[in-house]
Motif scaffolding. Structure first.
Motif, PDB file in Angstrom:
ATOM      1  N   HIS A 166       0.819  -1.215   0.000  1.00 48.62           N
ATOM      2  CA  HIS A 166       0.000   0.000   0.000  1.00 48.62           C
ATOM      3  C   HIS A 166       0.854   1.268   0.000  1.00 48.62           C
ATOM      4  O   HIS A 166       0.336   2.361  -0.228  1.00 48.62           O
ATOM      5  N   ALA A 167       2.154   1.134   0.235  1.00 50.70           N
ATOM      6  CA  ALA A 167       3.048   2.293   0.155  1.00 50.70           C
ATOM      7  C   ALA A 167       3.521   2.550  -1.272  1.00 50.70           C
ATOM      8  O   ALA A 167       4.157   3.574  -1.534  1.00 50.70           O
ATOM      9  N   ALA A 168       3.235   1.640  -2.192  1.00 52.20           N
ATOM     10  CA  ALA A 168       3.718   1.786  -3.565  1.00 52.20           C
ATOM     11  C   ALA A 168       2.939   2.861  -4.306  1.00 52.20           C
ATOM     12  O   ALA A 168       1.799   3.207  -3.955  1.00 52.20           O
ATOM     13  N   GLU A 169       3.550   3.391  -5.345  1.00 53.35           N
ATOM     14  CA  GLU A 169       2.890   4.352  -6.216  1.00 53.35           C
ATOM     15  C   GLU A 169       1.709   3.672  -6.917  1.00 53.35           C
ATOM     16  O   GLU A 169       1.800   2.510  -7.333  1.00 53.35           O
ATOM     17  N   SER A 170       0.595   4.382  -7.057  1.00 49.56           N
ATOM     18  CA  SER A 170      -0.594   3.776  -7.669  1.00 49.56           C
ATOM     19  C   SER A 170      -0.587   3.872  -9.191  1.00 49.56           C
ATOM     20  O   SER A 170      -1.281   3.096  -9.860  1.00 49.56           O
ATOM     21  N   LEU A 213       7.880   3.162  -9.419  1.00 45.45           N
ATOM     22  CA  LEU A 213       7.608   2.859  -8.015  1.00 45.45           C
ATOM     23  C   LEU A 213       6.267   2.174  -7.797  1.00 45.45           C
ATOM     24  O   LEU A 213       5.872   1.949  -6.647  1.00 45.45           O
ATOM     25  N   ALA A 214       5.583   1.838  -8.874  1.00 48.06           N
ATOM     26  CA  ALA A 214       4.390   0.992  -8.755  1.00 48.06           C
ATOM     27  C   ALA A 214       4.865  -0.452  -8.651  1.00 48.06           C
ATOM     28  O   ALA A 214       4.574  -1.306  -9.490  1.00 48.06           O
ATOM     29  N   SER A 215       5.629  -0.711  -7.607  1.00 48.50           N
ATOM     30  CA  SER A 215       6.396  -1.948  -7.506  1.00 48.50           C
ATOM     31  C   SER A 215       6.582  -2.338  -6.046  1.00 48.50           C
ATOM     32  O   SER A 215       6.387  -1.534  -5.130  1.00 48.50           O
ATOM     33  N   VAL A 216       7.001  -3.584  -5.865  1.00 51.52           N
ATOM     34  CA  VAL A 216       7.435  -4.090  -4.563  1.00 51.52           C
ATOM     35  C   VAL A 216       8.842  -4.647  -4.745  1.00 51.52           C
ATOM     36  O   VAL A 216       9.098  -5.402  -5.682  1.00 51.52           O
ATOM     37  N   LEU A 217       9.748  -4.256  -3.862  1.00 52.94           N
ATOM     38  CA  LEU A 217      11.129  -4.727  -3.912  1.00 52.94           C
ATOM     39  C   LEU A 217      11.297  -5.927  -2.986  1.00 52.94           C
ATOM     40  O   LEU A 217      10.909  -5.880  -1.819  1.00 52.94           O
ATOM     41  N   ASP A 225      14.269  -8.375   2.848  1.00 54.85           N
ATOM     42  CA  ASP A 225      13.520  -7.135   3.059  1.00 54.85           C
ATOM     43  C   ASP A 225      12.481  -7.018   1.955  1.00 54.85           C
ATOM     44  O   ASP A 225      12.796  -7.204   0.765  1.00 54.85           O
ATOM     45  N   VAL A 226      11.245  -6.708   2.348  1.00 54.03           N
ATOM     46  CA  VAL A 226      10.166  -6.464   1.398  1.00 54.03           C
ATOM     47  C   VAL A 226       9.810  -4.983   1.531  1.00 54.03           C
ATOM     48  O   VAL A 226       9.489  -4.514   2.629  1.00 54.03           O
ATOM     49  N   VAL A 227       9.879  -4.253   0.406  1.00 54.22           N
ATOM     50  CA  VAL A 227       9.841  -2.786   0.469  1.00 54.22           C
ATOM     51  C   VAL A 227       8.883  -2.242  -0.585  1.00 54.22           C
ATOM     52  O   VAL A 227       8.796  -2.766  -1.694  1.00 54.22           O
ATOM     53  N   LEU A 248       3.250  -4.324  -9.321  1.00 55.31           N
ATOM     54  CA  LEU A 248       2.201  -4.602  -8.333  1.00 55.31           C
ATOM     55  C   LEU A 248       1.355  -5.818  -8.719  1.00 55.31           C
ATOM     56  O   LEU A 248       1.052  -6.659  -7.855  1.00 55.31           O
ATOM     57  N   PRO A 249       0.974  -5.989  -9.991  1.00 57.46           N
ATOM     58  CA  PRO A 249       0.236  -7.214 -10.337  1.00 57.46           C
ATOM     59  C   PRO A 249       1.046  -8.484 -10.112  1.00 57.46           C
ATOM     60  O   PRO A 249       0.523  -9.483  -9.605  1.00 57.46           O
ATOM     61  N   ASP A 250       2.337  -8.442 -10.459  1.00 52.45           N
ATOM     62  CA  ASP A 250       3.184  -9.619 -10.232  1.00 52.45           C
ATOM     63  C   ASP A 250       3.358  -9.884  -8.740  1.00 52.45           C
ATOM     64  O   ASP A 250       3.375 -11.040  -8.305  1.00 52.45           O
TER      65      ASP A 250
END
Length: 347
Positions: free
Chosen positions: A136-140, A146-150, A159-161, A188-190
């Protein structure tokens, strides 16, 4: 025999070869002594053999093999030239291959050791929950990098970011990792699809190499850059004030403010107040350090609070224009950074 005979030692000194080399070339049939004493086995050479010996010395220094020497010494001049030309051609090809190999080795030395893929195993449902907690912190905007999860594997675990540059959520999962570490950025979909898969995998084995995460043969990863969250966390200044506050009071105060921004006064008492109305609400908790005032984005702060587990949240405050560190006493591995809104501190 009219010509004087030279001992093997004298002949060796005259032509620049060792006695052992002369014995070797005798055995090969390239330089046969003029005479060998049948009783002692001593070898004797005549001065006329010196020219042949000096040819052998020259070819030996050039690295000419024995069989090519034999052709050069015992064949007509044309064949000798052809044999030496073929040797030079082969030698040039070997030199070119050697240069290419050395350049490859030097490039590898300059680049350093090749990175080993990051390998880690951890419970799938735990990783799935971490992805859902931070996403939910990712760009929409789907077009944003940044519409991503690291997913970042380091020496202490995973670390999940996620971040949109206004706030960041980090969940640290301890795990034994192998290799040199690695990171993969998932759309985000992946990330959502991966979390759904992980729910059913008790022991998820992840491999990360060259920005690609592999799980059970499926590869995921975006070709994009991502903020270095570890440097961001390591660069945080020591807090001036700390607070442990009731999360329910904060969420209720954000709803009551009914504006995009809200002021948080940390002190005795602690309260939330709308900067545009007289609406304010008290927040239960304990504050240590000097009183402070922060202006926060209502939606961002609300999402950071919602991501924290438990009934209380912890705040670490440095200054009104520095990131606020939000953590949960119920989940030590979770950290959120929320950027305050700039405001006139005299207001």
């Amino acid at each position: 025999m009219d010509e004087p005979l030279l001992t093997i030692g004298a002949f060796a000194r005259a032509v620049g070869l060792t006695a052992s080399a002369l014995r070797h070339y005798d055995e090969c049939g390239l330089l046969v002594p003029a005479e060998v004493d049948s009783g002692t086995g001593y070898r004797y050479y005549t001065p006329e053999l010196a020219d042949r010996a000096r040819l052998i010395v020259g070819m030996r220094e050039a690295g000419v093999p024995i069989e090519t020497m034999r052709v050069v010494l015992d064949s007509p001049a044309g064949e000798a030239r052809a044999a030496l030309a073929e040797f030079l051609e082969d030698q040039s090809a070997r030199t070119a291959r050697a240069e290419e190999a050395v350049r490859g080795v030097l490039a590898a030395v300059d680049a350093g050791p090749a990175a080993r893929p990051a390998l880690v195993e951890l419970p799938g449902p735990v990783l799935a929950a971490a992805i859902r907690q931070v996403r939910h912190a990712a760009e929409s905007d789907p077009a944003s990098e940044l519409a991503s999860v690291l997913i970042d594997v380091g020496g202490n675990g995973v670390d999940v970011v996620a971040t949109n540059r206004y706030w960041m959520a980090v969940r640290e999962l301890p795990a034994a990792a192998e290799g040199d570490g690695g990171r993969a950025v998932l759309s985000l979909p992946d990330a959502a699809a991966l979390a759904d898969r992980l729910d059913a995998i008790a022991g998820a084995e992840l491999r990360i190499a060259d920005g690609t995460l592999t799980l059970a043969g499926q590869e995921l990863g975006r070709d994009t850059t991502y903020p270095a969250h570890r440097l961001v966390l390591a660069g945080l200044e020591p807090p001036v004030s700390r607070a442990v506050l009731a999360k329910a009071d904060l969420l209720a105060g954000l709803d009551a403010a009914a504006y995009a921004e809200v002021d948080l006064f940390l002190g005795d008492p602690t309260r939330l107040r709308s900067p545009h109305t007289a609406e304010q609400s008290d927040v239960r908790g304990v504050v240590t350090g000097p009183p402070s005032r922060l202006r926060l984005g209502t939606a961002l702060f609300g999402r950071a609070l919602a991501a924290c587990l438990g009934d209380e949240i912890q705040l670490a405050v440095t200054a009104p224009d520095r990131p606020v560190v939000v953590t949960s006493p119920y989940q030590p591995g979770f950290t959120a950074l929320v950027m305050p809104v700039r405001h006139d501190s005299a207001g």
